[in-house]
Design a protein around this motif. Structure first.
Motif, PDB file in Angstrom:
ATOM      1  N   ALA A   1       0.838  -1.204   0.000  1.00  0.00           N
ATOM      2  CA  ALA A   1       0.000   0.000   0.000  1.00  0.00           C
ATOM      3  C   ALA A   1       0.869   1.250   0.000  1.00  0.00           C
TER       4      ALA A   1
ATOM      5  N   PHE B   1       2.411   1.679  -3.552  1.00  0.00           N
ATOM      6  CA  PHE B   1       1.514   2.033  -4.648  1.00  0.00           C
ATOM      7  C   PHE B   1       0.849   3.384  -4.433  1.00  0.00           C
ATOM      8  N   ASN B   2       0.531   3.727  -3.198  1.00  0.00           N
ATOM      9  CA  ASN B   2      -0.196   4.962  -2.949  1.00  0.00           C
ATOM     10  C   ASN B   2       0.078   5.466  -1.532  1.00  0.00           C
TER      11      ASN B   2
ATOM     12  N   GLU C   1       0.015   8.312  -0.030  1.00  0.00           N
ATOM     13  CA  GLU C   1      -0.885   9.252   0.654  1.00  0.00           C
ATOM     14  C   GLU C   1      -2.111   8.529   1.216  1.00  0.00           C
ATOM     15  N   VAL C   2      -2.718   7.681   0.392  1.00  0.00           N
ATOM     16  CA  VAL C   2      -3.875   6.924   0.873  1.00  0.00           C
ATOM     17  C   VAL C   2      -3.456   6.000   2.017  1.00  0.00           C
ATOM     18  N   ALA C   3      -2.277   5.396   1.896  1.00  0.00           N
ATOM     19  CA  ALA C   3      -1.803   4.507   2.947  1.00  0.00           C
ATOM     20  C   ALA C   3      -1.690   5.253   4.280  1.00  0.00           C
ATOM     21  N   ARG C   4      -1.179   6.472   4.234  1.00  0.00           N
ATOM     22  CA  ARG C   4      -1.056   7.244   5.475  1.00  0.00           C
ATOM     23  C   ARG C   4      -2.424   7.532   6.069  1.00  0.00           C
ATOM     24  N   LEU C   5      -3.387   7.854   5.216  1.00  0.00           N
ATOM     25  CA  LEU C   5      -4.740   8.127   5.710  1.00  0.00           C
ATOM     26  C   LEU C   5      -5.348   6.887   6.364  1.00  0.00           C
ATOM     27  N   LEU C   6      -4.869   5.712   5.974  1.00  0.00           N
ATOM     28  CA  LEU C   6      -5.379   4.472   6.556  1.00  0.00           C
ATOM     29  C   LEU C   6      -4.541   4.046   7.766  1.00  0.00           C
ATOM     30  N   GLY C   7      -3.671   4.923   8.224  1.00  0.00           N
ATOM     31  CA  GLY C   7      -2.932   4.633   9.442  1.00  0.00           C
ATOM     32  C   GLY C   7      -1.634   3.885   9.235  1.00  0.00           C
ATOM     33  N   VAL C   8      -1.190   3.775   7.973  1.00  0.00           N
ATOM     34  CA  VAL C   8       0.074   3.068   7.701  1.00  0.00           C
ATOM     35  C   VAL C   8       1.236   4.044   7.880  1.00  0.00           C
TER      36      VAL C   8
ATOM     37  N   VAL D   1       4.103   5.073   6.651  1.00  0.00           N
ATOM     38  CA  VAL D   1       4.796   4.870   5.382  1.00  0.00           C
ATOM     39  C   VAL D   1       6.311   4.999   5.525  1.00  0.00           C
TER      40      VAL D   1
ATOM     41  N   GLU E   1      -0.879   9.658  10.206  1.00  0.00           N
ATOM     42  CA  GLU E   1      -1.088   8.218  10.398  1.00  0.00           C
ATOM     43  C   GLU E   1      -1.912   7.904  11.645  1.00  0.00           C
TER      44      GLU E   1
ATOM     45  N   VAL F   1      -6.648   8.319  11.844  1.00  0.00           N
ATOM     46  CA  VAL F   1      -7.642   7.252  11.710  1.00  0.00           C
ATOM     47  C   VAL F   1      -7.878   6.555  13.053  1.00  0.00           C
TER      48      VAL F   1
ATOM     49  N   ILE G   1      -6.662   1.722  -3.895  1.00  0.00           N
ATOM     50  CA  ILE G   1      -5.328   1.375  -4.390  1.00  0.00           C
ATOM     51  C   ILE G   1      -5.522   0.342  -5.487  1.00  0.00           C
TER      52      ILE G   1
ATOM     53  N   LEU H   1      -4.040  -3.264  -5.698  1.00  0.00           N
ATOM     54  CA  LEU H   1      -4.419  -4.277  -4.711  1.00  0.00           C
ATOM     55  C   LEU H   1      -5.802  -4.821  -5.049  1.00  0.00           C
TER      56      LEU H   1
END
Lengths: 294, 239
Positions: A171, A174-175, A177-184, A186, B74, B77, B91, B94
């Motif tokens: 995640a 590939f993306n 910014e979206v990953a960070r919004l999902l709590g990853v 990065v 991070e 959420v 994504i 995936l």
């Protein structure tokens, strides 16, 4: 039979190129950076293993494991200290930084271990197998090389495809910014990604060092980096499977041309393969870029 | 009752441009608040400032007892704020199920939550269940929107931020998405901030709305009142 032998032996070499290609692909895929320092990094970790085994009497396996761990740490440190600060800048910056690191590592290795050649004795025999009276260009050491690289590839595949941390890493790649919004987190995963990539590189370094007496010196791995780079580009630069296929292809073609044309042109063939692939299929054989949509 | 989300005099600048110019907003708990306005009014910047992707030059943003400006992106959420980014933000490399799993991955009880969450989302959006092992880039626009909302719900948020969910969708799909939001708000008490250029469909489900123009709040109130104010509609909403 000669032809088959050349294919076998080329493929065995190609497996090592594939490991270097994989080290490049893992980083390219997650950061868009081509790590020119990879050759220097795996040279350095190979020297560490050689130092332990040949100067301090350590067991081969201890040397190999230390090289892998050193690769993990070196990759992580390079990401945090050198790459992180230039993130988001012009794309030329990582090129210069990784090239600079390559020169630095080669110079430091020369200062520590000298610039002469050294031999790294393989753990397994380099004597080729025989089937009846027929010689097969494949030795116990190459069997070990193939199994080690394939084993690492399978382990990485399982890590990326079937574990939560692998999902986070993909995640982030590939993306981000979206990953960070999902709590990853990065940033941490990028550090881990560089560490894992360098570890694969370190494996390739130790494995290839044992295949020829007098292989190691601070510049010995430059050619390996170019072969690995070619394999990665042939495979499409962002596909781990492509890295494997590219490595095998480059290894086999090189071996065939060495034998049927001339071994003196050995390093020239790599560039021929690179040119032909880039002319016929510029995105590589396995690239996903063509199907990526936003 | 005050909710979670309170913005006070937020100023966000891009160089010399003041994308948000002193925005204050108190989002009602358990309700749908629409944020409307033309292109460039600051709607997307508002959401990006709330979730930390853009840091404001001045002002404060609080959620529950937390100062969001001191919270890394991070961690947002984990406070119960889920974001459905503009252009869907799934994504594409995936699979559908991997996208959904990511939504619950930060939770310490993620095993149980993932199982429950997947069941809930698949029940809510049956097309996703049929395509669970497909790469997300094979989905239609409407399915991607479902996936993005489903993924946000996997984190079991108390506040859902949506950026232009109707963008590029057929009216019928937009109506379905809006109905889903209405139901989530009414049945589960989810607080929704709905950023939309499509003012008509946003006002049809929202409880209240604010209208942004050039980074300032130019009107706010109950959705019905705003929809009934002809002058306002003509000036800012274009219908």
């Amino acid at each position: 039979m000669t032809f088959l032998n050349l294919v076998i032996s080329g493929a065995a070499n190609g497996v090592v190129y594939a490991a270097v290609a994989l080290a490049l692909v893992l980083i390219w895929r997650s950061t868009g950076i081509l790590n020119f320092a990879q050759g220097g990094m795996l040279m350095f970790t190979t020297f560490i293993a050689w130092d332990l085994v040949h100067l301090h009497g350590a067991n081969y396996w201890v040397g190999l494991v230390v090289a892998l761990l050193a690769g993990l740490v070196l990759g992580a440190v390079v990401e945090r200290v050198l790459i992180r600060p230039i993130e988001g800048g012009p794309p030329i910056n990582p090129v210069i930084v990784t090239l600079g690191l390559l020169l630095l590592l080669e110079a430091v290795a020369g200062m520590i271990w000298g610039s002469g050649v050294s031999s790294f004795a393989p753990e397994f025999s380099l004597n080729d197998y025989h089937v009846g009276h027929q010689l097969i260009l494949f030795s116990p050491d190459y069997l070990f090389i193939v199994l080690a690289v394939l084993g690492v590839m399978v382990a990485l595949y399982v890590l990326f495809q079937h574990t939560p941390i692998g999902l986070r890493m993909r995640a982030s790649a590939f993306n981000p910014e979206v990953a960070r919004l999902l709590g990853v987190r990065v940033g941490r995963l990028l550090t881990l990604g560089w560490g894992l990539a360098a570890m694969v590189g370190a494996l390739a370094g130790v494995l290839i060092a044992g295949t020829q007496p007098g292989y190691i010196n601070p510049n010995a791995f430059d050619g390996l980096l170019i072969l690995g780079f070619t394999a990665a580009v042939v495979g499409g630069l962002d596909s781990p499977l492509g890295a494997l296929a590219g490595g095998l292809l480059v290894g086999v073609i090189q071996q065939l041309l060495d034998n049927y044309v001339s071994i003196d042109l050995d390093s020239f063939y790599t560039f021929v393969v690179l040119l032909v692939v880039l002319m016929l299929r510029p995105s590589g054989l396995f690239s996903r870029t063509a199907v990526r949509r936003v | 009752m005050t909710s979670g989300l309170v913005l006070d005099n937020v100023v966000t600048t891009y160089g010399a441009v003041r994308a948000l110019d002193g925005v204050s907003l108190d989002v009602a708990d358990g309700k749908i608040t629409a944020v409307l306005g033309a292109n460039g009014a600051g709607k997307t910047t508002l959401l990006r400032t709330v979730n930390g992707l853009v840091r404001p030059a001045a002002g404060s943003i609080r959620f529950g007892g937390h100062d969001l400006l001191a919270t890394p992106v991070e961690r947002i959420v984990t406070l119960g704020i889920a974001h459905v980014p503009e252009g869907r933000g799934v994504i594409t490399e995936l699979t559908v199920e991997e996208n959904l799993r990511l939504g619950a991955l930060w939770r310490s009880d993620r095993r149980r939550e993932t199982v429950n969450g997947l069941a809930t989302v698949y029940e809510m959006f049956p097309p996703l269940a049929e395509r669970r092992d497909r790469a997300a880039d094979t989905l239609s626009g409407g399915e991607r929107q479902m996936l993005a909302i489903g993924r946000a719900l996997m984190s079991r948020p108390s506040l859902l931020l949506l950026d232009e969910p109707s963008l590029g969708l057929a009216p019928r799909i937009t109506a379905q998405i809006m109905a889903t939001l209405r139901r989530l708000s009414a049945e589960d008490g989810l607080t929704v901030v709905l950023v939309e250029q499509n003012a008509r469909s946003a006002l049809s489900v929202a409880d209240s709305a604010v209208i942004l123009n050039l980074g300032r709040v130019v009107a706010s109130g109950a959705a019905d009142d705003l929809a009934g104010d002809e002058q306002l509609r003509h000036a800012y909403l274009g219908f």
